[in-house]
Design a protein around this motif. Structure first.
Motif, PDB file in Angstrom:
ATOM      1  N   UNK A 276       1.056  -1.464  -0.018  1.00 30.71           N
ATOM      2  CA  UNK A 276      -0.208  -0.041   0.152  1.00 30.71           C
ATOM      3  C   UNK A 276       0.531   1.152   0.068  1.00 30.71           C
ATOM      4  N   UNK A 277       1.855   0.831   0.823  1.00 33.35           N
ATOM      5  CA  UNK A 277       2.993   2.681   0.652  1.00 33.35           C
ATOM      6  C   UNK A 277       3.552   2.450  -0.645  1.00 33.35           C
ATOM      7  N   UNK A 278       3.447   1.445  -1.191  1.00 30.95           N
ATOM      8  CA  UNK A 278       4.080   1.867  -2.712  1.00 30.95           C
ATOM      9  C   UNK A 278       2.917   2.289  -4.079  1.00 30.95           C
ATOM     10  N   UNK A 279       1.991   2.469  -3.526  1.00 32.05           N
ATOM     11  CA  UNK A 279       0.770   2.724  -4.079  1.00 32.05           C
ATOM     12  C   UNK A 279       0.393   3.662  -4.102  1.00 32.05           C
ATOM     13  N   UNK A 280       0.554   4.527  -2.630  1.00 28.35           N
ATOM     14  CA  UNK A 280       0.246   5.275  -2.523  1.00 28.35           C
ATOM     15  C   UNK A 280       1.575   5.865  -2.811  1.00 28.35           C
ATOM     16  N   UNK A 282       2.887   5.889  -5.521  1.00 29.65           N
ATOM     17  CA  UNK A 282       2.850   6.376  -7.043  1.00 29.65           C
ATOM     18  C   UNK A 282       1.991   7.465  -7.514  1.00 29.65           C
ATOM     19  N   UNK A 283       0.982   7.114  -6.519  1.00 27.73           N
ATOM     20  CA  UNK A 283      -0.297   8.415  -7.492  1.00 27.73           C
ATOM     21  C   UNK A 283       0.832   9.973  -6.088  1.00 27.73           C
ATOM     22  N   UNK A 284       1.476  10.570  -5.553  1.00 26.27           N
ATOM     23  CA  UNK A 284       1.920  10.770  -5.285  1.00 26.27           C
ATOM     24  C   UNK A 284       1.225  11.326  -3.949  1.00 26.27           C
ATOM     25  N   UNK A 324      -9.596  12.809  -2.612  1.00 28.38           N
ATOM     26  CA  UNK A 324     -10.355  11.868  -3.233  1.00 28.38           C
ATOM     27  C   UNK A 324      -9.635  10.571  -3.955  1.00 28.38           C
ATOM     28  N   UNK A 325     -10.370   9.869  -3.994  1.00 25.74           N
ATOM     29  CA  UNK A 325      -9.401   8.302  -4.981  1.00 25.74           C
ATOM     30  C   UNK A 325     -10.339   7.985  -5.394  1.00 25.74           C
ATOM     31  N   UNK A 326      -9.003   8.358  -6.961  1.00 21.64           N
ATOM     32  CA  UNK A 326     -10.154   7.422  -8.504  1.00 21.64           C
ATOM     33  C   UNK A 326     -10.283   6.175  -8.274  1.00 21.64           C
TER      34      UNK A 326
END
Length: 345
Positions: A276-280, A282-284, A324-326
């Motif tokens: 989840x940290x990598x995902x966060x 990735x999306x700044x 707001x998460x897409x």
């Protein structure tokens, strides 16, 4: 700030609810008041506490959280705030609170009067049953193991009758449950409807990226019966802030101070946290922003109970309401979750 309404009421609450269980051990009274003032300035109007707080539960500090809130609350415009507290369920460890823990009429009334005194108010907006009296899986227990010899007496009706009396007396506005199962919530609903009594309005259960067990059954109950989730531990005791990644153990952190609170820090949970940290990244986003925004956007969530020990943490947590998460990000979250569903119940 974004607002919602407590289901089946006209009470408007901030989607971000200020959790306070650190007040009295990790936070001083002065720090508690600083947090409360900042939260209110940011549009938060919803405060959650319990008679057993601060956490970890100790005889020496029991009730300190309500007292710290009370010394602040007495100088506020009370009707602009929504205050929720809880009566302690039976558990031998907490017998220092009172020897007869449970939800008898006498105990509920005694507990509420003491909470009102500490909070320095005439009423609470939501009074919650902190956990069930019966044997059920909660506090990190994944499976239900039935005990045919348990001594619990089915008293749903009498408990709700007591709460109904307190509503009519003006001491509470509504009631909710906490750490409850689907069966328990539906029994609450059935007893209320069959007997013309006040109805349960909220469920305060754990919910986070590491624990989505609420979605298995309770989400359906929540949406079909119109009972809102007050999500606790949305950052999983700080694990979803990312501060424990790579085997870090910051000084004065909850897990450093209280290592027994390992509910969300098993190897499977930490593995998913890293993803989840990598995902966060990735999306700044920060990991905390991703984690809290996810909870904020769930359709069954009425309040996201955030907590913090520092002002920087508090500012980031409250600020998550602006994120707001897409659909793309939400889909990526589900992909990660499917690798190890609910590693920390």
């Amino acid at each position: 700030m974004k607002y919602t309404t407590i289901p089946q009421t006209d009470i408007k609450v901030s989607k971000i609810c200020l959790g306070t269980m650190t007040y009295g051990q990790q936070n001083t009274e002065e720090e508690a008041h600083e947090q409360l003032n900042y939260a209110i300035d940011q549009g938060v109007n919803f405060i959650d506490t319990a008679e057993m707080y601060s956490i970890p539960g100790r005889k020496e500090t029991q009730g300190s959280t309500e007292r710290y809130i009370g010394t602040w609350l007495k100088d506020q415009k009370r009707d602009s705030l929504v205050v929720a507290t809880k009566v302690t369920g039976p558990m031998p460890y907490f017998n220092y609170i009172r020897p007869n823990l449970g939800f008898s009429k006498e105990v509920i009334r005694e507990a509420l009067d003491l909470s009102l005194k500490r909070l320095q108010t005439d009423y609470v907006d939501i009074y919650q049953l902190h956990w069930p009296e019966r044997n059920v899986n909660f506090f990190g227990q994944r499976n239900y193991n039935h005990n045919p010899n348990e001594q619990w007496k089915d008293n749903f009706k009498s408990v709700i009758q007591t709460l109904d009396e307190l509503v009519k007396e003006g001491k509470i506005r509504h009631y909710g449950v906490s750490n409850e199962s689907s069966w328990g919530v539906m029994r609450q609903v059935a007893e209320s409807k069959q007997n013309g009594l006040t109805v349960c309005k909220t469920i305060q259960n754990p919910y986070s990226l590491l624990n989505r067990t609420f979605e298995i059954n309770l989400a359906e109950v929540s949406l079909r019966e119109n009972i809102g989730l007050l999500a606790y531990s949305p950052l999983a005791f700080g694990v979803l802030s990312g501060k424990y990644l790579n085997n870090k153990m910051p000084e004065n952190s909850r897990l450093k101070l209280f290592p027994a609170y390992s509910r969300y820090s098993n190897p499977q949970a930490l593995k998913l946290t890293a993803l989840y940290a990598e995902l966060a990244k990735k999306h700044n986003l920060s990991l905390a922003e991703l984690s809290l925004a996810f909870v904020n956007q769930r359709p069954f969530v009425t309040g996201n109970i955030i907590g913090a020990t520092t002002m920087d943490q508090l500012k980031e947590n409250i600020g998550s309401i602006k994120v707001n998460l897409s659909k793309e990000i939400l889909d990526e979250i589900d992909t990660i979750q499917n690798l190890q569903p609910n590693p920390a119940p």
